[in-house]
Enzyme design. Structure first.
Site, PDB file in Angstrom:
ATOM      1  CB  CYS A 120      -0.947  -0.004   1.193  1.00 17.54           C
ATOM      2  SG  CYS A 120      -2.081  -1.404   1.174  1.00 17.54           S
ATOM      3  CG  HIS A 175      -3.117   3.260   2.357  1.00 19.54           C
ATOM      4  ND1 HIS A 175      -3.568   2.946   1.100  1.00 19.54           N
ATOM      5  CD2 HIS A 175      -3.266   2.125   3.106  1.00 19.54           C
ATOM      6  CE1 HIS A 175      -3.944   1.686   1.082  1.00 19.54           C
ATOM      7  NE2 HIS A 175      -3.786   1.165   2.285  1.00 19.54           N
ATOM      8  CG  ASN A 178      -6.659  -0.850   1.215  1.00 19.34           C
ATOM      9  OD1 ASN A 178      -5.905  -0.487   0.315  1.00 19.34           O
ATOM     10  ND2 ASN A 178      -6.236  -1.420   2.322  1.00 19.34           N
TER      11      ASN A 178
END
Lengths: 345, 74
Positions: A120, A261, A291
């Site tokens: 990520c 994020h 996500n």
């Protein structure tokens, strides 16, 4: 953390992003077999929908579209790009790199292209690598992050089934002219103690694909302790941000917009609460895109630029934390040319 | 806060998410309940929980949570 503070101006000349057409809301997810109610999903993570690819799409398709949009914004031809960097944990194939497929599809001729893996955090890692390439003489580097997490999703796993979406984002990184604008600082971290906190157990050299790994559902994302990841993600983003801000002598109060994020709405709320960042200063899109792993920050940056959520001279703090563990922070001062590029004028 | 008051408060908060048969009985909490309990404990005892704190030894039972809080939020 050694913070990169470019000796010469480095800027983002254009960004682009792509989300697959198919939006999967929580009702659809429950209908697919997710063992949660729609209310539980919203309570758990604040996500109401995510985008998933069509059966015929692969990560290179998403990356290609985001790259084309970034190049168009930067008004740059693909054959003027010196290097292509693609952060992904869901490549088209184990080998060769997905970057090579994107490079060919863009018509970049012989420019080097490579995949890298930072989960990520990949977009912030990609900006760091791109900035270093420009500092050593290259004129234009394409930093792409693209991921398809839906292909690794176990819809029967309560802890992960609702979290992930698919998408891609890209930025063209070039030399700048204004020492007070562009990418002013980038810092990266990794902590391998968290390597199995969020991971895909099988399909690599440790546990190659076999009938047994398939039967054990070991090709799906596994998260051993969601609560621990929840705490670690907030800690990682806050800690990395503070290290970077201390290095440049700024505080959160000096930042116009934090673009973190987006693992889970609860993590963003916790980050804001613990770091003292007002809710309005944290960009949130997790409710509608979920996500998207490494693509998350890239997509969010493209959205704030194209959506006019920041102005020239604004300081934007990009923040990421992800599997590995990895983490990164980048300080971007938005310049007028980037705003014009993002708005297509 | 006295040890007894701390224990009573932990019992009360945990009971919102799991059936508690004994203070040393293993807790069975799903991810959402664990996160919500963690946030409740932080608010009640005014401390910040860290990822490293979430071990079975510190969050495995009402007694373990109480002992943990005695250390981090005396």
């Amino acid at each position: 953390m050694k913070v990169l503070r470019p000796a010469r101006p480095i800027r983002i000349a254009g960004t682009g992003s792509y989300l697959p057409e198919r939006a999967v809301d929580n009702a659809a997810l429950v209908a697919l077999g997710a063992p949660l109610t729609e209310d539980e999903i919203v309570q758990l993570c604040g996500i109401r929908q995510r985008h998933w690819v069509a059966p015929e799409q692969a990560t290179s398709d998403l990356a290609l579209e985001a790259a084309r949009r970034a190049l168009a914004a930067a008004q740059l031809r693909a054959d003027a790009v010196d290097r292509l960097l693609l952060g992904t944990i869901s490549p088209d194939h184990p080998s060769p790199s997905t970057a090579c497929k994107v490079q060919h599809a863009l018509g970049m001729r012989m420019a080097p292209a490579l995949d890298f893996s930072a989960a990520c955090s990949s977009f912030v890692y990609g900006l760091d690598l791109a900035a270093r390439a420009v500092l050593t003489g290259e004129d234009a580097v394409l930093a792409i992050s693209a991921d398809i997490r839906s292909r690794y999703l176990d819809v029967e796993d309560r802890s992960t089934c609702a979290l992930f979406g698919d998408g891609a984002g890209a930025a063209v990184v070039t030399p700048g002219e204004d020492a007070d604008a562009g990418l002013l600082a980038i810092g990266l971290l990794a902590d391998g103690r968290g390597a199995e906190s969020v991971y895909v157990p099988a399909g690599g050299s440790r546990h190659p694909a076999s009938a047994r790994t398939v039967a054990e559902r070991a090709h799906f994302i596994r998260m051993a302790s969601g609560p621990q990841v929840y705490l670690a993600a907030a800690e990682g983003m806050i800690g990395t941000a503070k290290l970077l801000l201390d290095e440049v002598g700024l505080g959160f109060e000096d930042i116009a917009l934090v673009v973190p994020h987006q693992p889970n709405r609860r993590i963003l709320d916790r980050m804001g609460r613990l770091a003292g960042i007002p809710a309005g200063k944290i960009y949130v899109n997790v409710d509608r895109v979920g996500n998207i792993s490494g693509a998350t920050v890239a997509v969010a940056l493209d959205e704030i630029l194209r959506g006019g959520l920041v102005g020239a001279g604004d300081r934007v703090l990009l923040l990421a934390a992800g599997a590995g563990y990895t983490a990164g922070a980048a300080l971007l001062v938005v310049d007028e040319a980037l705003l014009r590029a993002s708005r297509g004028c | 806060m006295t040890d007894l008051r701390r224990l009573e408060k932990v019992r009360e908060l945990v009971a919102g998410y799991a059936e508690v048969t004994a203070d040393d009985a293993p807790l069975e909490l799903d991810s959402l309940s664990m996160v919500q309990l963690a946030e409740d404990l932080e608010a009640e005892f005014d401390f910040v929980l860290r990822a490293d704190d979430l071990e079975p030894t510190s969050f495995g039972s009402v007694a373990a949570i109480t002992a943990f809080l005695g250390r981090v939020a005396p």
